[in-house]
Design an enzyme around this catalytic site. Sequence first.
Site, PDB file in Angstrom:
ATOM      1  N   SER A   1       0.830  -1.209   0.000  1.00 16.84           N
ATOM      2  CA  SER A   1       0.000   0.000   0.000  1.00 16.84           C
ATOM      3  C   SER A   1       0.866   1.261   0.000  1.00 16.84           C
ATOM      4  CB  SER A   1      -0.900   0.002   1.242  1.00 16.84           C
ATOM      5  OG  SER A   1      -1.669   1.181   1.268  1.00 16.84           O
TER       6      SER A   1
ATOM      7  N   ASN B   1      10.044   8.005   4.305  1.00 18.47           N
ATOM      8  CA  ASN B   1       8.926   8.782   3.778  1.00 18.47           C
ATOM      9  C   ASN B   1       8.036   9.260   4.913  1.00 18.47           C
ATOM     10  OD1 ASN B   1       5.926   7.697   3.638  1.00 18.47           O
ATOM     11  ND2 ASN B   1       7.274   5.892   3.617  1.00 18.47           N
TER      12      ASN B   1
ATOM     13  N   CYS C   1      -2.001   3.826  13.030  1.00 19.47           N
ATOM     14  CA  CYS C   1      -2.788   5.047  13.200  1.00 19.47           C
ATOM     15  C   CYS C   1      -2.911   5.276  14.692  1.00 19.47           C
ATOM     16  CB  CYS C   1      -4.166   4.844  12.582  1.00 19.47           C
ATOM     17  SG  CYS C   1      -5.007   3.458  13.339  1.00 19.47           S
TER      18      CYS C   1
ATOM     19  N   ASN D   1       5.060  -2.723   8.183  1.00 20.93           N
ATOM     20  CA  ASN D   1       4.991  -1.334   7.753  1.00 20.93           C
ATOM     21  C   ASN D   1       6.391  -0.729   7.971  1.00 20.93           C
ATOM     22  OD1 ASN D   1       3.938   1.244   7.039  1.00 20.93           O
ATOM     23  ND2 ASN D   1       1.939   0.614   7.841  1.00 20.93           N
ATOM     24  N   THR D   2       6.537   0.559   7.792  1.00 21.73           N
ATOM     25  CA  THR D   2       7.876   1.165   7.868  1.00 21.73           C
ATOM     26  C   THR D   2       8.359   1.320   9.312  1.00 21.73           C
ATOM     27  OG1 THR D   2       6.831   3.332   7.815  1.00 21.73           O
ATOM     28  CG2 THR D   2       7.607   2.450   5.722  1.00 21.73           C
TER      29      THR D   2
ATOM     30  N   GLY E   1       8.895  -5.808   3.005  1.00 15.48           N
ATOM     31  CA  GLY E   1       9.972  -5.040   3.612  1.00 15.48           C
ATOM     32  C   GLY E   1      11.239  -5.221   2.791  1.00 15.48           C
TER      33      GLY E   1
ATOM     34  N   GLY F   1       7.106  -3.008  -2.400  1.00 21.49           N
ATOM     35  CA  GLY F   1       6.820  -1.613  -2.092  1.00 21.49           C
ATOM     36  C   GLY F   1       7.806  -0.657  -2.729  1.00 21.49           C
TER      37      GLY F   1
HETATM   38  C1  LIG Z   1       6.098   6.278  -0.123  1.00 18.38           C
HETATM   39  C2  LIG Z   1       5.457   5.246   0.737  1.00 18.38           C
HETATM   40  C3  LIG Z   1       4.115   5.367   1.085  1.00 18.38           C
HETATM   41  C4  LIG Z   1       3.500   4.395   1.889  1.00 18.38           C
HETATM   42  N1  LIG Z   1       2.179   4.521   2.202  1.00 18.38           N
HETATM   43  C5  LIG Z   1       1.557   3.540   2.907  1.00 18.38           C
HETATM   44  C6  LIG Z   1       0.155   3.596   3.152  1.00 18.38           C
HETATM   45  O1  LIG Z   1      -0.553   4.511   2.715  1.00 18.38           O
HETATM   46  N2  LIG Z   1      -0.396   2.585   3.874  1.00 18.38           N
HETATM   47  C7  LIG Z   1       0.325   1.522   4.354  1.00 18.38           C
HETATM   48  O2  LIG Z   1      -0.235   0.628   4.995  1.00 18.38           O
HETATM   49  N3  LIG Z   1       1.664   1.446   4.127  1.00 18.38           N
HETATM   50  C8  LIG Z   1       2.277   2.421   3.414  1.00 18.38           C
HETATM   51  N4  LIG Z   1       3.624   2.326   3.155  1.00 18.38           N
HETATM   52  C9  LIG Z   1       4.383   1.165   3.677  1.00 18.38           C
HETATM   53  C10 LIG Z   1       4.520   0.054   2.630  1.00 18.38           C
HETATM   54  O3  LIG Z   1       3.246  -0.429   2.243  1.00 18.38           O
HETATM   55  C11 LIG Z   1       5.377  -1.118   3.174  1.00 18.38           C
HETATM   56  O4  LIG Z   1       4.719  -1.677   4.285  1.00 18.38           O
HETATM   57  C12 LIG Z   1       6.770  -0.698   3.598  1.00 18.38           C
HETATM   58  O5  LIG Z   1       7.270   0.345   2.787  1.00 18.38           O
HETATM   59  C13 LIG Z   1       7.781  -1.853   3.597  1.00 18.38           C
HETATM   60  O6  LIG Z   1       7.915  -2.412   2.303  1.00 18.38           O
HETATM   61  P1  LIG Z   1       9.050  -1.932   1.237  1.00 18.38           P
HETATM   62  O7  LIG Z   1      10.354  -1.876   1.979  1.00 18.38           O
HETATM   63  O8  LIG Z   1       9.012  -2.952   0.148  1.00 18.38           O
HETATM   64  O9  LIG Z   1       8.627  -0.576   0.761  1.00 18.38           O
HETATM   65  C14 LIG Z   1       4.258   3.283   2.352  1.00 18.38           C
HETATM   66  C15 LIG Z   1       5.614   3.173   1.998  1.00 18.38           C
HETATM   67  C16 LIG Z   1       6.211   4.114   1.196  1.00 18.38           C
HETATM   68  C17 LIG Z   1       7.652   3.941   0.827  1.00 18.38           C
END
Ligand SMILES: Cc1cc2nc3c(=O)[nH]c(=O)nc-3n(C[C@H](O)[C@H](O)[C@H](O)COP(=O)(O)O)c2cc1C
Length: 292
Positions: A11, A59, A120, A181-182, A232, A254
């Site tokens: 997402s 981010n 949240c 998530n992050t 991740g 992501g």
């Molecule tokens: C620019 C950006 C926007 C994101 N927005 C959301 C979001 O709206 N909702 C959500 O659940 N996670 C959000 N995430 C988290 C990602 O869905 C994911 O859980 C996280 O980035 C880890 O995966 P990755 O390392 O492959 O990016 C966001 C991540 C990034 C980088």
Amino acid sequence: MLFKNPVTVASGTFGHSERYYDLEEVKRLGAIVPKTVTFHPQTGNPPVRIVETASGMINAIGIENPGIDAFIADKLPALKSIRVPLIISISGKDEEQWVGIIEKLNTQEGITAVELNLSCPNLKNKVLVAQDAQATMQLVKQMKALSKFPIIAKLSPNVTDIAQIAQAAEDGGADAVSLVNTFQAMAIDVKTRRSRIGNITGGLSGPAIRPIAVYMVRRVAASVKIPVIGMGGIMNAQDALEFLIAGATMVAVGTANFINPRAPLDVLEGIEAFMKENKIDDINEIIGSLKV
Ligand SMILES: Cc1cc2nc3c(=O)[nH]c(=O)nc-3n(C[C@H](O)[C@H](O)[C@H](O)COP(=O)(O)O)c2cc1C
């Protein structure tokens, strides 16, 4: 929930990007997870919203989105027309908003599952819902009772024991959990001594977090019976296979989308090639196959 393959997008990294929807390649994904939708429209945080760091990025977008009504009216029809299973990510600021969003989604057809973005605020305890096992259990339980769609709980890695929160989500009746998530993070400009992020703090994603995410997926998969969606820092098929072997039944791509918009397809094709090479017919032979 049964998907034709185990690769989806994370997402917030695929946007509500209508211009991609016609691409034949997008139609091959196992599922699509658009950006989190909130009850009211949100304009997001002030810039700078994204900075690059070593092997990753921070981010602080602030869940910029049009709100649930406009999402249903303007975005959902185009998303449905892709004909790929849709996992709709939602987030509320309080109980009324969570209930309101679910009730509005319940009027719709063609949604495969709802993902609760639990990163949240939990108004009672001044922590995130995903940082409070009791709050996670209660919210999942309430959403599960109301929703006509399966419920996925998206967990935050910013906790002492993510397995405990996953257990709470399972106890609340979640059909699956997704993680991670992050990670809360900062980067400072030493000349100005200011944060490089407008919001001061943000969330770290990308390859930098992958080993911790793989560890957390392993812990959660060993602790709950419901399926785990792992993410991740997945940049290629090799990375995705780590998550599958650790116990994830599905993986989400992501940050890689920002570098290579074809990354989810590369991951899918790479998994297919790995299976062919190793004469594996069923993905279940890979899932949770970690040898210890
Ligand atoms: C620019 C950006 C926007 C994101 N927005 C959301 C979001 O709206 N909702 C959500 O659940 N996670 C959000 N995430 C988290 C990602 O869905 C994911 O859980 C996280 O980035 C880890 O995966 P990755 O390392 O492959 O990016 C966001 C991540 C990034 C980088």
